[in-house]
Motif scaffolding. Structure first.
Motif, PDB file in Angstrom:
ATOM      1  N   ALA A 157      40.424  53.613  47.537  1.00  0.00           N
ATOM      2  CA  ALA A 157      39.763  52.612  46.703  1.00  0.00           C
ATOM      3  C   ALA A 157      40.784  51.702  46.010  1.00  0.00           C
ATOM      4  CB  ALA A 157      38.877  53.300  45.663  1.00  0.00           C
ATOM      5  N   LEU A 158      41.860  52.296  45.505  1.00  0.00           N
ATOM      6  CA  LEU A 158      42.882  51.494  44.836  1.00  0.00           C
ATOM      7  C   LEU A 158      43.581  50.566  45.824  1.00  0.00           C
ATOM      8  CD1 LEU A 158      44.449  50.789  42.300  1.00  0.00           C
ATOM      9  CD2 LEU A 158      45.979  52.732  42.744  1.00  0.00           C
ATOM     10  N   LEU A 159      43.843  51.062  47.031  1.00  0.00           N
ATOM     11  CA  LEU A 159      44.454  50.216  48.060  1.00  0.00           C
ATOM     12  C   LEU A 159      43.548  49.034  48.394  1.00  0.00           C
ATOM     13  CD1 LEU A 159      46.500  49.517  50.250  1.00  0.00           C
ATOM     14  CD2 LEU A 159      45.371  51.185  51.740  1.00  0.00           C
ATOM     15  N   ALA A 160      42.264  49.307  48.595  1.00  0.00           N
ATOM     16  CA  ALA A 160      41.318  48.229  48.909  1.00  0.00           C
ATOM     17  C   ALA A 160      41.243  47.220  47.769  1.00  0.00           C
ATOM     18  CB  ALA A 160      39.930  48.819  49.188  1.00  0.00           C
ATOM     19  N   PHE A 161      41.279  47.730  46.540  1.00  0.00           N
ATOM     20  CA  PHE A 161      41.224  46.841  45.378  1.00  0.00           C
ATOM     21  C   PHE A 161      42.463  45.949  45.310  1.00  0.00           C
ATOM     22  CE2 PHE A 161      42.234  46.236  40.804  1.00  0.00           C
ATOM     23  CZ  PHE A 161      41.170  45.402  40.486  1.00  0.00           C
ATOM     24  N   GLN A 162      43.651  46.520  45.524  1.00  0.00           N
ATOM     25  CA  GLN A 162      44.879  45.727  45.491  1.00  0.00           C
ATOM     26  C   GLN A 162      44.880  44.677  46.601  1.00  0.00           C
ATOM     27  OE1 GLN A 162      48.202  48.517  45.545  1.00  0.00           O
ATOM     28  NE2 GLN A 162      48.463  48.228  43.348  1.00  0.00           N
ATOM     29  N   LEU A 163      44.497  45.091  47.795  1.00  0.00           N
ATOM     30  CA  LEU A 163      44.479  44.140  48.911  1.00  0.00           C
ATOM     31  C   LEU A 163      43.485  43.011  48.661  1.00  0.00           C
ATOM     32  CD1 LEU A 163      44.703  46.503  52.028  1.00  0.00           C
ATOM     33  CD2 LEU A 163      46.521  45.151  50.982  1.00  0.00           C
ATOM     34  N   SER A 164      42.355  43.334  48.058  1.00  0.00           N
ATOM     35  CA  SER A 164      41.365  42.289  47.775  1.00  0.00           C
ATOM     36  C   SER A 164      41.925  41.262  46.799  1.00  0.00           C
ATOM     37  CB  SER A 164      40.086  42.916  47.207  1.00  0.00           C
ATOM     38  OG  SER A 164      40.328  43.512  45.936  1.00  0.00           O
ATOM     39  N   GLY A 165      42.690  41.727  45.814  1.00  0.00           N
ATOM     40  CA  GLY A 165      43.301  40.791  44.869  1.00  0.00           C
ATOM     41  C   GLY A 165      44.280  39.854  45.547  1.00  0.00           C
ATOM     42  N   PHE A 166      45.117  40.394  46.433  1.00  0.00           N
ATOM     43  CA  PHE A 166      46.078  39.545  47.140  1.00  0.00           C
ATOM     44  C   PHE A 166      45.381  38.601  48.120  1.00  0.00           C
ATOM     45  CE2 PHE A 166      48.957  43.262  46.199  1.00  0.00           C
ATOM     46  CZ  PHE A 166      49.716  42.596  45.261  1.00  0.00           C
ATOM     47  N   VAL A 167      44.316  39.080  48.755  1.00  0.00           N
ATOM     48  CA  VAL A 167      43.584  38.219  49.685  1.00  0.00           C
ATOM     49  C   VAL A 167      42.923  37.059  48.940  1.00  0.00           C
ATOM     50  CG1 VAL A 167      41.581  38.116  51.215  1.00  0.00           C
ATOM     51  CG2 VAL A 167      43.211  39.998  51.421  1.00  0.00           C
TER      52      VAL A 167
END
Length: 411
Positions: A124-134
């Motif tokens: 979940a944290l990985l998906a959240f971080q990637l969403s911010g960068f995207v």
């Protein structure tokens, strides 16, 4: 401590050093605004994240576990706020709410060690971080170029390259089932980002130069690691760890080199900006400023005290309208020398010089230079410009002195 912990620590420490160098560069830029504040905030957040992760790997303390995950959750929001300031436009409100709310939830969850140790929390944290960068990347792609200056647009294009590095590197911080690397590469991505942000102060460099340099550094690191793998019989995992370590150290060295270059250029530009803004110093103070800025490194200034035994008027006339005289400009046979040429030849021989540069005619001031035999015989254009300005400063002093004398005579 295991080998992988040691390698991850070195990469993280290198990233922290890169962040601190970038922070110092921002603070010495002389511009205090909202953009600088957001830069500093994200730098401190990422620095705390890396430091907490290092300490946690050594101690396993729950406090540093919490700080690691809490700062990791705040980073996407910080990146979004920095991006909107760079683009001079507000990010969509839903994006801000999503990242702010997500950061709040993950910070709360980080209080419970059992939750942070779960696989689903990491996913979940990985998906959240990637969403911010995207989201930040989408804003960059869809930016309104008409609201940006050409320099700002070029800078944003360069910095956007860091997203290409950040997205895959962030995944390596999470030991997932299928996406796994034997080393944490987020520190390497941070180093690349720091280097690209330093390019804000070098707007004339083309984007392809940065791509070429990154590619060459990556290839060099891979080849270096391959040689070590062959020599010391390293397996594939150890080869990847070695390549990441070598590339991180190289990137830090590149950041240090660029920061020193920018500091040197800033000192030199400060000298010329005085004249550019109408502040005309005396010749003596101008030459002192040039010396302190490093422009005169490798040159020796000869003033009245050094040239008292020479015919200053004849030497000045021999220069004519030229700024620089090379030893090859004198007659091949010394027997054909005029008085001025014989004295200039004596200066060339006395100081083993290859070039004499006229700094001022009255009083006569000459700069002596010796170019190594393997370099071009041309004088650096920046140095020629500096001495041309010195001549103008000298002429201004003469005109100012003559006008003052006329006024006194009239009174």
């Amino acid at each position: 401590m295991s080998e992988i912990d040691l390698i991850n620590t070195i990469i993280s420490v290198s990233a922290i050093c890169g962040l601190l160098i970038l922070l110092k560069r921002i603070r010495t830029s002389g511009v205090k605004n909202n953009l600088e504040d957001r830069f500093e905030a994200i730098i401190w957040i990422v620095s705390v994240f890396l430091t907490s992760r290092i300490v946690f790997s050594f101690t396993g303390a729950d406090l540093f576990r919490f700080m690691t995950f809490a700062t990791a959750a705040v980073i996407p929001l910080g990146v979004l706020l920095l991006t909107e300031r760079l683009l001079r436009r507000h990010a969509p409100r839903p994006a801000k709410i999503l990242l702010a709310g997500g950061a709040f939830v993950f910070v709360l969850l980080a209080l419970f060690p059992a939750i942070t140790a779960s696989f689903f929390f990491a996913m979940a944290l990985l998906a959240f971080q990637l969403s911010g960068f995207v989201i930040a990347g989408v804003l960059v792609v869809l930016r309104d170029r008409s609201s940006l200056s050409p320099t700002e647009d070029i800078t944003i294009k360069r910095v956007s390259l860091s997203l290409v590095v950040i997205l895959p590197c962030v995944m390596t911080d999470f030991q997932l089932v299928k996406v796994w690397m034997p080393v944490q590469l987020s520190g390497l991505a941070i180093l690349v980002t720091c280097w690209l942000f330093l390019s804000m102060w070098q707007p004339k460099l083309q984007r392809k130069i940065f791509i070429t340099v990154l590619t060459l550094f990556a290839v060099a690191a891979g080849l270096s690691a391959a040689v070590m793998a062959w020599r010391y019989e390293l397996n594939a995992t150890e080869w990847m760890q070695t390549a990441a370590l070598v590339l991180s150290v190289h990137m830090l060295a590149l950041i240090i080199r660029d920061a020193l270059y920018l500091a040197e250029a800033e000192r030199q530009n400060a000298v010329f900006s005085k004249i550019g803004f109408g502040v005309v110093p005396s010749l003596e103070s101008y030459l002192e400023d040039l010396s302190r800025s490093g422009v005169l490194d490798g040159t020796l200034l000869l003033g009245e005290r050094h040239l008292s035994e020479f015919d200053n008027e004849a030497i000045g006339a021999r220069f004519g309208t030229a700024l620089v005289l090379a030893s090859g400009d004198l007659p091949v046979e010394s027997a054909l020398d005029t008085l001025a040429e014989s004295q200039l030849r004596a200066l060339f021989d006395r100081y083993a010089a290859t070039h004499l540069i006229l700094v001022s005619r009255l009083p006569l001031t000459i700069a002596v230079m010796r170019q190594p035999g393997f370099t071009t015989l041309d004088i650096d254009p920046e140095l020629q410009a500096a001495f041309r300005i010195a001549q103008l400063v000298s002429q201004c002093e003469l005109l100012s002195g003559s006008s003052t004398a006329e006024k006194r005579g009239a009174s």
